[in-house]
Design a protein around this motif. Structure first.
Motif, short mmCIF file in Angstrom:
data_model
loop_
_atom_site.label_atom_id
_atom_site.label_comp_id
_atom_site.label_asym_id
_atom_site.label_seq_id
_atom_site.Cartn_x
_atom_site.Cartn_y
_atom_site.Cartn_z
N LEU A 425 61.71 103.51 65.55
CA LEU A 425 61.79 104.95 65.11
C LEU A 425 60.28 105.18 64.11
O LEU A 425 60.13 104.24 63.36
CB LEU A 425 62.87 105.49 64.13
N GLU A 426 59.65 105.95 64.42
CA GLU A 426 58.33 106.31 63.60
C GLU A 426 58.43 107.59 63.17
O GLU A 426 59.68 108.13 63.03
CB GLU A 426 57.30 106.21 64.53
N ALA A 427 57.45 108.22 62.21
CA ALA A 427 57.58 109.17 61.32
C ALA A 427 58.01 110.21 62.15
O ALA A 427 58.89 111.30 61.63
CB ALA A 427 56.23 109.40 60.64
N PRO A 428 57.62 110.76 63.45
CA PRO A 428 57.87 112.21 64.19
C PRO A 428 59.40 112.04 64.35
O PRO A 428 60.19 113.04 64.42
CB PRO A 428 57.19 111.95 65.07
N GLU A 429 60.07 110.85 64.82
CA GLU A 429 61.46 110.87 65.03
C GLU A 429 62.12 110.82 63.75
O GLU A 429 63.36 111.56 63.67
CB GLU A 429 61.81 109.33 65.66
N VAL A 430 61.97 110.24 62.58
CA VAL A 430 62.67 110.42 61.45
C VAL A 430 62.47 111.84 61.06
O VAL A 430 63.62 112.42 60.45
CB VAL A 430 62.20 109.35 60.13
N GLU A 431 61.47 112.56 60.89
CA GLU A 431 61.09 113.75 60.36
C GLU A 431 62.22 114.76 61.51
O GLU A 431 62.69 115.78 60.94
CB GLU A 431 59.82 114.09 60.65
N TRP A 432 62.42 114.56 62.89
CA TRP A 432 63.04 115.44 63.56
C TRP A 432 64.53 115.24 63.20
O TRP A 432 65.46 116.20 63.17
CB TRP A 432 62.96 114.95 65.12
N LEU A 433 65.05 113.99 62.98
CA LEU A 433 66.51 113.78 62.59
C LEU A 433 66.61 114.45 61.10
O LEU A 433 67.84 115.24 61.07
CB LEU A 433 66.70 112.16 62.39
N GLN A 434 65.80 114.56 60.39
CA GLN A 434 66.03 115.03 59.18
C GLN A 434 65.92 116.68 59.19
O GLN A 434 66.86 117.44 58.66
CB GLN A 434 64.89 114.90 58.09
N ALA A 435 65.28 117.15 60.16
CA ALA A 435 65.23 118.57 60.66
C ALA A 435 66.69 118.91 61.02
O ALA A 435 67.01 120.13 60.82
CB ALA A 435 63.98 118.89 61.34
N LEU A 436 66.89 118.24 62.08
CA LEU A 436 68.40 118.41 62.28
C LEU A 436 69.64 118.59 61.50
O LEU A 436 70.27 119.35 61.41
CB LEU A 436 68.77 117.52 63.55
N TYR A 437 69.40 117.61 60.52
CA TYR A 437 70.25 117.36 59.28
C TYR A 437 70.22 118.64 58.61
O TYR A 437 71.13 119.19 58.19
CB TYR A 437 69.87 116.02 58.60
N HIS A 438 69.12 119.10 58.13
CA HIS A 438 68.64 120.41 57.44
C HIS A 438 69.41 121.62 58.21
O HIS A 438 69.85 122.35 57.23
CB HIS A 438 67.09 120.49 57.05
N GLU A 439 69.35 121.63 59.25
CA GLU A 439 69.76 122.97 60.28
C GLU A 439 71.32 122.74 60.11
O GLU A 439 71.93 123.86 60.08
CB GLU A 439 69.29 122.75 61.57
N ASP A 440 71.92 121.62 59.95
CA ASP A 440 73.46 121.68 59.91
C ASP A 440 73.75 121.68 58.57
O ASP A 440 74.80 122.72 58.26
CB ASP A 440 73.74 119.97 60.27
N ILE A 441 72.93 121.58 57.58
CA ILE A 441 73.49 121.77 56.22
C ILE A 441 73.29 123.28 56.14
O ILE A 441 74.26 124.00 55.53
CB ILE A 441 72.46 121.35 55.14
N ALA A 442 72.38 124.09 56.60
CA ALA A 442 72.25 125.48 56.45
C ALA A 442 73.18 126.19 57.18
O ALA A 442 73.79 127.21 56.65
CB ALA A 442 70.65 125.94 57.06
N PHE A 443 73.60 125.69 58.54
CA PHE A 443 74.58 126.25 58.99
C PHE A 443 75.93 126.22 58.14
O PHE A 443 76.70 127.26 58.08
CB PHE A 443 74.68 125.78 60.37
N THR A 444 76.27 125.06 57.65
CA THR A 444 77.64 124.94 56.93
C THR A 444 77.49 125.91 55.63
O THR A 444 78.42 126.22 55.02
CB THR A 444 77.59 123.42 56.45
N ASP A 445 76.25 125.99 55.14
CA ASP A 445 76.14 126.61 53.75
C ASP A 445 76.38 128.13 53.94
O ASP A 445 77.09 128.94 53.43
CB ASP A 445 74.52 126.67 53.31
N ALA A 446 76.00 128.43 55.11
CA ALA A 446 76.29 130.09 55.48
C ALA A 446 77.87 130.29 55.48
O ALA A 446 78.34 131.35 55.30
CB ALA A 446 75.69 130.26 56.85
#
Length: 656
Positions: A425-446
């Protein structure tokens, strides 16, 4: 003695063994429950509802343990009686079966040991069996050589029990009294059958009635006896896998993403703890610590195969005792009924523990609202648990943070695979996983926002204590790993914690606190006095009252997976202590220690142990003393029952 008399004596002895074994097992179970009650917070002031459940569990456990030996004792008595009959076939059957029963008793002793009612039932049958054989020899109904096996079979269990009991505790009067009482029971039983047969059967009937009565008394529900001086409603919102720096509570979220706008709005009327530390980096011990107020080694649910033991006193048990309607809606396999956290909840819904099979936050909110609306005149305690930020992360249409990645990991986004290929895994892959994680957090927050808005719209907020807390965080390659469970560094232990209570002004607190303080906080706010002295101080206690003249209060965390299978890759033991700006990590597995200055290094990247020897020595003394105390007071670990489907689910989630 005729054949009918022998059969009658054998039947009486068998029935007496079963009845006596059951009755004394009830007594032992009740006594065990009393010991556990004294050790774990139940006292004469209350806990009758929880104590009744504890008594039922202890008595049933004792009855299950006694059943096999009591049944074997009864069979032994019948077989020895059969040996004395003139009918050759019955004599042969008894002669063959009696040694087999004795062998079974020896095996049970080797596997489980004998205690209480089992001991007395065993020696009663053994002594009466010897009487049968003596009568047999005295009347010369069978030659002694043919009955030698029967003599040994009858004598060995009683002799073994007596020798073990007296050798185990030779100086205790109780040991001698047990042996004498069992022998007396045997003698009285034979005399009653020989002289007063009807009285013997009436005595047996009374024994059985006493056993039934004791069982009924053990299962009676208790009456609530604790009281809340300030009976507010309680709503605890637990969020899985939410690290503190992934929220937008301070306004600007990670990479400028507003991941938690609903929680930020709630924070305007809550006390926000900026330095909350979880007691463990994975779900079961973290929530068990919050609901018992104890550290993981103290409550015992610290292994991947653990469950919270029934002897632990939970927040739900206490509030139910104080007259609350207690409900839980959970969505994690470690928060189902097989792992012990259901204790004290009248309504426990784990139907959303679906792992990767579903997105569950919306359903959790619906069910939590339904529980709040089940008003029956009692204040409510509702625990709503949200799982969705846990891996496997999902792409949600409401945000576009993860839409820009079209790389190779999209086709290989599986946790087992992710762990195996993490070096690719390089920076683009890690950043994509973090972005998915943040979307899950936003969905749960709602969805959490929808629950909080319902409470507010119904006018319940002014009468409700609301706590929002995460169990642990998540690692994204900071130390070469992804996920959680085996590290005591900030990315897995630093979590968001918000508390709102009627009459408490909004504030931000920088003091380091432990999430296990949730237990004491709820009880103190409600005014429920349980006289516990080993918990963390309430989160809402004033800084002046909580301040210690020696400095800030330390916060401890632990991961102790000492029995993990090697194939799981998680046989890790590590502990840490955080005090103010300093944090010391002790990697017990590898024998290494690290000191971090969090003011200058919040990500815990630079070890300053050699540069700060005085701070390191002070924290090492604190941590070593704490760990020694924990290991000394550790609770016996209860093991959760597992089926293949649950094991597959936990493996897919990265635990096994």
């Amino acid at each position: 003695m005729g054949s009918n008399s022998l059969v009658r004596v054998g039947a009486f002895t068998a029935a007496a063994a079963l009845a006596l074994g059951a009755l004394l097992a009830l007594f032992d179970g009740w006594r065990l429950a009393g010991v556990l009650a004294d050790q774990n917070g139940y006292d004469v002031r209350g806990y009758e509802i929880g104590a009744a459940a504890l008594r039922r569990s202890a008595v049933l456990h004792s009855l299950r343990e006694s059943a096999a030996v009591a049944a074997a004792c009864s069979a032994s008595a019948l077989f020895v009686a059969l040996c004395a009959l003139r009918v050759g076939a019955w004599h042969a059957l008894g002669t063959l079966a009696a040694p087999l029963v004795a062998a079974q008793l020896f095996w049970l002793h080797h596997q489980r040991g004998w205690i209480g009612g089992r001991d007395c039932a065993l020696v009663l049958c053994g002594a009466l069996a010897l009487v049968f054989v003596a009568l047999l020899g005295a009347r010369r109904q069978r030659p002694w050589p043919a009955s030698a096996a029967v003599v040994l079979a009858a004598a060995a269990p009683a002799a073994l029990w007596s020798a073990r009991e007296l050798a185990w505790r030779p100086t205790e009067l109780e040991s001698w009294l047990r042996v004498l009482a069992a022998a007396a029971c045997a003698g009285v039983g034979v005399w009653m059958l020989a002289r007063r047969a009807r009285l013997a059967w009436w005595s047996l009937a009374a024994l059985c009635v006493a056993g039934v009565g004791a069982g009924w008394a053990a299962s009676r529900p208790g009456a609530a006896s604790l009281r809340a001086e300030r009976p507010l409603n309680v709503l605890i919102i637990g969020i899985d896998t939410l690290r503190a720096d992934a929220t937008s509570l301070a306004g600007s979220g990670p990479q400028g993403r507003d991941t938690t706008p609903q929680l930020r709005s709630f924070a305007q009327r809550a006390v926000v703890f900026d330095n909350a530390v979880s007691q463990a980096p994975w779900t079961l011990p973290a929530f068990a610590s919050m609901f018992t107020g104890r550290y993981p080694l103290e409550h015992g649910a610290h292994r991947l195969t653990s469950r919270l033991g029934f002897e632990q006193t939970t927040l739900a048990e206490i509030l139910r005792e104080a007259g609350y309607r207690t409900s839980a809606v959970t969505s994690h396999y470690y928060l189902d009924k097989s792992h012990g956290l259901e204790q004290g909840f009248e309504h426990f819904d784990a139907s959303n523990a679906l792992g990767h099979a579903a997105v569950t936050s919306e359903r959790v909110t619906d069910l939590a609202i339904a529980q709040i609306e089940r008003g029956d005149g009692r204040p409510f305690f509702v625990f709503a648990h949200y799982f969705d930020p846990h891996y496997e992360y999902r792409d949600h249409s409401a945000q576009a943070w993860a839409d820009g990645y079209a790389g190779w990991l999209r086709e290989q986004n599986d946790f087992e695979n992710l762990i195996k290929i993490r070096h690719l895994l390089e920076a683009p892959e890690v950043e994509w996983l973090q972005a998915l994680y943040h979307e899950d957090i936003a969905f749960t927050d709602a969805q959490i926002g929808r629950l909080l808005e319902h409470v507010r719209a119904r006018g319940l907020e002014r009468d409700t204590l609301i706590i929002v807390v995460a169990d642990h965080g998540e690692e994204f390659g900071e130390r070469g790993m992804f996920g959680h469970t085996i590290s005591v560094h900030a990315e897995q232990l630093h979590v968001p914690l918000l508390v709102a209570a009627p009459g408490v002004s909004a504030a931000r607190v920088s003091e380091v606190v432990e999430t296990r303080a949730l237990f004491e906080t709820v009880l103190e706010v409600l005014g429920v006095d349980v006289r516990r002295t080993d918990g963390a101080p309430s989160l809402l206690r004033s800084p002046d009252a909580a301040a210690d003249s020696a400095g800030p209060r330390p916060a401890y965390s632990i991961v102790w997976l000492d029995d993990s299978q090697l194939s799981w890759g998680k046989r890790i033991k590590a502990v840490c202590v955080r005090e103010g700006r300093w944090k010391l990590v002790h990697d017990v597995t590898r024998g290494r220690k690290f000191l971090y200055d969090l003011d200058n290094d919040p990500g815990e990247r630079r070890d300053v142990r050699s540069a700060e020897p005085h701070s390191a020595a002070r924290l090492e003394a604190l941590l070593d003393t704490w760990l020694a105390q924990q290991l000394q007071s550790r609770t016996g670990n209860s093991t959760a029952a597992r089926d293949p489907a649950t094991e597959r689910a936990l493996k897919a989630l990265g635990y096994l």
